[in-house]
Design a protein around this motif. Structure first.
Motif, PDB file in Angstrom:
ATOM      1  N   ALA A 139       0.931  -1.165   0.185  1.00 23.39           N
ATOM      2  CA  ALA A 139       0.118   0.271   0.390  1.00 23.39           C
ATOM      3  C   ALA A 139       0.528   1.358  -0.088  1.00 23.39           C
ATOM      4  O   ALA A 139       0.182   2.493  -0.956  1.00 23.39           O
ATOM      5  CB  ALA A 139      -1.016  -0.066   0.929  1.00 23.39           C
ATOM      6  N   LYS A 140       2.089   1.372   0.935  1.00 27.27           N
ATOM      7  CA  LYS A 140       2.483   1.952   0.302  1.00 27.27           C
ATOM      8  C   LYS A 140       3.414   2.642  -0.302  1.00 27.27           C
ATOM      9  O   LYS A 140       3.919   3.441  -1.101  1.00 27.27           O
ATOM     10  CB  LYS A 140       3.687   2.452   1.691  1.00 27.27           C
ATOM     11  N   ARG A 141       4.294   1.087  -1.651  1.00 25.22           N
ATOM     12  CA  ARG A 141       4.516   1.503  -2.781  1.00 25.22           C
ATOM     13  C   ARG A 141       3.733   1.987  -4.011  1.00 25.22           C
ATOM     14  O   ARG A 141       3.934   2.473  -4.434  1.00 25.22           O
ATOM     15  CB  ARG A 141       4.596   0.378  -3.368  1.00 25.22           C
ATOM     16  N   THR A 142       2.613   1.411  -3.921  1.00 22.91           N
ATOM     17  CA  THR A 142       1.353   1.853  -5.055  1.00 22.91           C
ATOM     18  C   THR A 142       0.029   2.818  -4.207  1.00 22.91           C
ATOM     19  O   THR A 142      -0.748   2.643  -5.167  1.00 22.91           O
ATOM     20  CB  THR A 142       0.057   0.374  -5.428  1.00 22.91           C
ATOM     21  N   ILE A 143       0.639   3.750  -2.833  1.00 20.53           N
ATOM     22  CA  ILE A 143      -0.724   4.370  -1.970  1.00 20.53           C
ATOM     23  C   ILE A 143      -0.581   5.437  -3.660  1.00 20.53           C
ATOM     24  O   ILE A 143      -2.371   6.090  -3.836  1.00 20.53           O
ATOM     25  CB  ILE A 143      -0.376   5.037  -1.015  1.00 20.53           C
ATOM     26  N   ALA A 144       0.018   6.667  -4.382  1.00 19.70           N
ATOM     27  CA  ALA A 144       0.036   7.353  -4.537  1.00 19.70           C
ATOM     28  C   ALA A 144      -0.955   6.683  -6.109  1.00 19.70           C
ATOM     29  O   ALA A 144      -1.726   8.202  -7.009  1.00 19.70           O
ATOM     30  CB  ALA A 144       1.038   7.974  -5.706  1.00 19.70           C
ATOM     31  N   GLY A 145      -1.076   5.682  -6.881  1.00 14.73           N
ATOM     32  CA  GLY A 145      -2.337   5.100  -7.696  1.00 14.73           C
ATOM     33  C   GLY A 145      -2.969   5.045  -7.672  1.00 14.73           C
ATOM     34  O   GLY A 145      -4.401   4.820  -7.969  1.00 14.73           O
ATOM     35  N   ALA A 146      -3.794   4.474  -6.160  1.00 15.23           N
ATOM     36  CA  ALA A 146      -4.671   4.259  -5.662  1.00 15.23           C
ATOM     37  C   ALA A 146      -5.633   5.119  -4.825  1.00 15.23           C
ATOM     38  O   ALA A 146      -6.795   5.194  -4.860  1.00 15.23           O
ATOM     39  CB  ALA A 146      -4.116   3.378  -3.682  1.00 15.23           C
ATOM     40  N   ILE A 147      -4.971   6.536  -4.984  1.00 13.02           N
ATOM     41  CA  ILE A 147      -6.380   7.354  -4.272  1.00 13.02           C
ATOM     42  C   ILE A 147      -6.740   7.841  -5.656  1.00 13.02           C
ATOM     43  O   ILE A 147      -6.155   7.805  -6.531  1.00 13.02           O
ATOM     44  CB  ILE A 147      -5.387   8.894  -4.298  1.00 13.02           C
ATOM     45  N   GLU A 149     -10.237  10.107  -6.584  1.00 16.53           N
ATOM     46  CA  GLU A 149     -11.644  11.438  -6.334  1.00 16.53           C
ATOM     47  C   GLU A 149     -13.089  10.905  -5.638  1.00 16.53           C
ATOM     48  O   GLU A 149     -13.249  10.034  -5.937  1.00 16.53           O
ATOM     49  CB  GLU A 149     -11.409  12.305  -7.286  1.00 16.53           C
ATOM     50  N   GLN A 150     -12.730  11.282  -4.380  1.00 18.75           N
ATOM     51  CA  GLN A 150     -14.110  11.021  -3.198  1.00 18.75           C
ATOM     52  C   GLN A 150     -14.915  10.311  -3.559  1.00 18.75           C
ATOM     53  O   GLN A 150     -15.690   9.500  -3.243  1.00 18.75           O
ATOM     54  CB  GLN A 150     -15.310  12.146  -4.770  1.00 18.75           C
ATOM     55  N   GLN A 165     -10.120  16.312  -4.927  1.00 15.94           N
ATOM     56  CA  GLN A 165      -9.587  16.369  -6.012  1.00 15.94           C
ATOM     57  C   GLN A 165      -8.586  15.710  -5.926  1.00 15.94           C
ATOM     58  O   GLN A 165      -7.480  16.038  -4.852  1.00 15.94           O
ATOM     59  CB  GLN A 165      -9.253  18.125  -6.500  1.00 15.94           C
ATOM     60  N   TYR A 166      -7.570  15.170  -6.786  1.00 15.10           N
ATOM     61  CA  TYR A 166      -6.116  14.278  -6.793  1.00 15.10           C
ATOM     62  C   TYR A 166      -6.081  14.762  -7.968  1.00 15.10           C
ATOM     63  O   TYR A 166      -6.334  14.618  -9.569  1.00 15.10           O
ATOM     64  CB  TYR A 166      -7.015  13.315  -6.793  1.00 15.10           C
ATOM     65  N   ASP A 167      -4.326  14.978  -7.945  1.00 19.21           N
ATOM     66  CA  ASP A 167      -4.159  15.296  -9.949  1.00 19.21           C
ATOM     67  C   ASP A 167      -2.576  14.325  -9.795  1.00 19.21           C
ATOM     68  O   ASP A 167      -1.749  14.444  -8.297  1.00 19.21           O
ATOM     69  CB  ASP A 167      -2.617  16.996  -9.838  1.00 19.21           C
ATOM     70  N   GLU A 168      -2.859  13.420 -10.120  1.00 16.75           N
ATOM     71  CA  GLU A 168      -1.327  11.998 -10.160  1.00 16.75           C
ATOM     72  C   GLU A 168      -0.482  12.062 -10.552  1.00 16.75           C
ATOM     73  O   GLU A 168       0.426  11.584 -10.107  1.00 16.75           O
ATOM     74  CB  GLU A 168      -2.650  10.852 -10.667  1.00 16.75           C
ATOM     75  N   ALA A 169      -0.053  13.122 -11.356  1.00 17.00           N
ATOM     76  CA  ALA A 169       0.973  13.322 -12.045  1.00 17.00           C
ATOM     77  C   ALA A 169       1.906  13.932 -11.068  1.00 17.00           C
ATOM     78  O   ALA A 169       2.688  14.032 -11.238  1.00 17.00           O
ATOM     79  CB  ALA A 169       1.005  14.326 -13.487  1.00 17.00           C
ATOM     80  N   SER A 170       1.763  14.646 -10.438  1.00 12.04           N
ATOM     81  CA  SER A 170       2.075  15.845  -9.221  1.00 12.04           C
ATOM     82  C   SER A 170       1.671  15.561  -7.819  1.00 12.04           C
ATOM     83  O   SER A 170       2.534  15.478  -7.137  1.00 12.04           O
ATOM     84  CB  SER A 170       2.007  17.110  -8.856  1.00 12.04           C
ATOM     85  N   ARG A 171       0.989  14.251  -7.568  1.00 13.27           N
ATOM     86  CA  ARG A 171       0.438  13.381  -6.190  1.00 13.27           C
ATOM     87  C   ARG A 171      -0.035  14.757  -5.474  1.00 13.27           C
ATOM     88  O   ARG A 171      -0.336  14.529  -3.954  1.00 13.27           O
ATOM     89  CB  ARG A 171       2.041  12.659  -5.525  1.00 13.27           C
ATOM     90  N   ALA A 192      -7.226  18.677   5.629  1.00 19.37           N
ATOM     91  CA  ALA A 192      -6.367  19.737   5.429  1.00 19.37           C
ATOM     92  C   ALA A 192      -7.374  19.683   4.303  1.00 19.37           C
ATOM     93  O   ALA A 192      -7.658  19.641   3.432  1.00 19.37           O
ATOM     94  CB  ALA A 192      -4.906  18.560   4.708  1.00 19.37           C
ATOM     95  N   ASP A 193      -6.701  21.044   3.798  1.00 19.94           N
ATOM     96  CA  ASP A 193      -7.009  22.247   2.607  1.00 19.94           C
ATOM     97  C   ASP A 193      -6.057  21.228   1.822  1.00 19.94           C
ATOM     98  O   ASP A 193      -7.138  21.187   0.512  1.00 19.94           O
ATOM     99  CB  ASP A 193      -6.663  23.625   2.906  1.00 19.94           C
ATOM    100  N   HIS A 194      -4.888  20.949   1.496  1.00 15.08           N
ATOM    101  CA  HIS A 194      -4.257  20.401   0.612  1.00 15.08           C
ATOM    102  C   HIS A 194      -2.986  19.521   1.123  1.00 15.08           C
ATOM    103  O   HIS A 194      -2.506  19.693   2.209  1.00 15.08           O
ATOM    104  CB  HIS A 194      -4.182  21.291  -1.063  1.00 15.08           C
ATOM    105  N   GLY A 195      -2.583  18.506   0.341  1.00 15.77           N
ATOM    106  CA  GLY A 195      -1.816  17.858   0.660  1.00 15.77           C
ATOM    107  C   GLY A 195      -0.517  17.138  -0.583  1.00 15.77           C
ATOM    108  O   GLY A 195      -1.079  17.397  -1.299  1.00 15.77           O
ATOM    109  N   VAL A 196       0.105  16.543  -0.412  1.00 11.45           N
ATOM    110  CA  VAL A 196       1.100  15.829  -1.514  1.00 11.45           C
ATOM    111  C   VAL A 196       1.600  14.374  -0.830  1.00 11.45           C
ATOM    112  O   VAL A 196       2.241  14.636   0.561  1.00 11.45           O
ATOM    113  CB  VAL A 196       2.138  16.760  -2.174  1.00 11.45           C
ATOM    114  N   ILE A 197       1.347  13.594  -1.339  1.00 11.59           N
ATOM    115  CA  ILE A 197       1.889  12.506  -1.343  1.00 11.59           C
ATOM    116  C   ILE A 197       3.984  12.208  -1.463  1.00 11.59           C
ATOM    117  O   ILE A 197       3.881  12.337  -2.953  1.00 11.59           O
ATOM    118  CB  ILE A 197       1.489  10.949  -1.769  1.00 11.59           C
TER     119      ILE A 197
END
Length: 375
Positions: A139-147, A149-150, A165-171, A192-197
């Motif tokens: 899950a840690k390795r693939t979390i960016a691709g598993a997120i 939206e909504q 909202q989620y931008d997969e390219a910029s995480r 949180a208003d926004h965050g990054v992986i």
């Protein structure tokens, strides 16, 4: 026709059906997990070998359930078919009573019981821990691709993540909500208003989620606490390097015993640990009990054979596991001592087995035979 020949024949028939039953029942129980694991391959590109390894770690826990089920089915189907084909009538005409047919059944059931007991005591806790570690690492390795939206995602054990909202390219995530229950004593809900992986790297081995402009909400014994932050880092540590909280199903028998000996242990934790401890022994014991119950139930005058055996086995299994679930629930609440509650289904079914065998040996009809038409 002598007893040794009949015993070999019975053992061969039971083992063949039992082997097939274990495979079928295990696959049925695995279906729910397999669908989610296959999603890892398709959506996140997880190698097939790693998914196969995860499935392997699930097998011990399922085998403890499916082995008793499969043996019940095997003995029922064998005796139903022999009864329908009048083989049992021929055996009786040779002077061999039903009571003497119990021995070859027990010769199959006893080693299977010992195998199931070994799986329950040693393989199950080790496999449960390994599954927890491996799923966390994946899950840690693939979390960016598993997120998504909504959508609420619980891929990471102890974490539920929702992103508007989620931008997969910029995480980059916007409008984030995370429920962190990794510490059962202090669960947190983070907005949180926004965050990054930030994925793991050589310098930083832990995957992190950097959150900005938000708040942390926590329930405390003295009230409700809210802490605002401009920046907060949520770290997903390697479960092997940290000290994760183990559930009772992940603890060995010695660990469960040591927990029960702790002074001042909270009652509900003591009840749960005691229930889990007795369950480790009660489930495997059901192997012998099911085999004894199946012998008299499998004997019928109907020519339905295997279909009758399958139907009866489903009814017996449903009744047993419903009763077991109820008894475990009252044991975990402390209504009855765990030993009494968990072993009650086994004792009841064992008493029924002896009663039904006695009825069959005396060549009397079963109590419900006049209603159902069976003998």
């Amino acid at each position: 026709m002598n007893l040794p020949t009949i015993s070999r024949y019975l053992r061969r028939e039971i083992i063949a059906t039992f082997s097939l039953g274990v495979v079928v029942f295990t696959l049925v129980l695995l279906m729910g997990k397999i669908s989610k694991l296959l999603e890892m391959i398709v959506s996140n590109g997880v190698p097939l070998g790693e998914v196969a390894y995860l499935i392997g770690t699930l097998l011990p826990g399922y085998l403890v359930l499916t082995i008793p089920m499969a043996l019940l089915l095997a003995v029922l189907v064998t005796f139903s078919r022999m009864s329908a084909d009048n083989e049992l009538t021929v055996i009786r005409s040779c002077g061999i009573s039903l009571a003497r047919l119990v021995t070859p059944v027990l010769q199959v059931a006893l080693p299977i019981t010992l195998i199931t007991l070994s799986i329950s005591l040693y393989l199950v806790p080790a496999a449960n821990i390994e599954f927890k570690y491996q799923t966390l690492a994946l899950a840690k390795r693939t979390i960016a691709g598993a997120i998504r939206e909504q959508m609420f995602r619980d891929d990471l054990p102890g974490l539920v993540i929702y992103v508007d909202q989620y931008d997969e390219a910029s995480r980059v995530m916007r409008k984030v909500m995370i429920h962190d229950s990794r510490d059962e004593r202090r669960p947190l809900t983070i907005f949180a208003d926004h965050g990054v992986i930030i994925p793991a790297s050589d310098k930083q081995p832990d995957t992190r989620i950097l959150l900005e402009q938000g708040s942390i909400h926590a329930s405390r014994t003295d009230g409700y606490q809210v802490v605002a932050f401009s920046q907060y880092t949520l770290t997903m540590q390697d479960a092997r390097s940290s000290s994760p909280t183990l559930s009772d199903s992940e603890r060995t028998v010695s660990e469960l015993l040591s927990i029960l000996q702790q002074p001042g242990l909270e009652p509900f934790k003591r009840y749960k640990a005691a229930t889990e401890l007795h369950s480790r022994f009660a489930f495997p014991s059901a192997v012998i009990i099911f085999s004894l119950v199946a012998i008299p139930l499998g004997i019928t005058r109907h020519r339905s054979g295997k279909s009758a055996g399958f139907t009866i086995s489903i009814v017996v299994l449903l009744g047993y596991y419903l009763l077991l679930s109820f008894c475990k629930s009252i044991a975990e609440r402390g209504v009855l001592p765990a030993g009494l509650a968990v072993w009650t289904p086994n004792l009841l079914f064992l008493a029924c087995a002896f009663l039904l065998i006695w009825v069959r040996v005396a060549e009397r009809p079963l109590p419900w035979s006049k209603v159902g038409g069976a003998a």
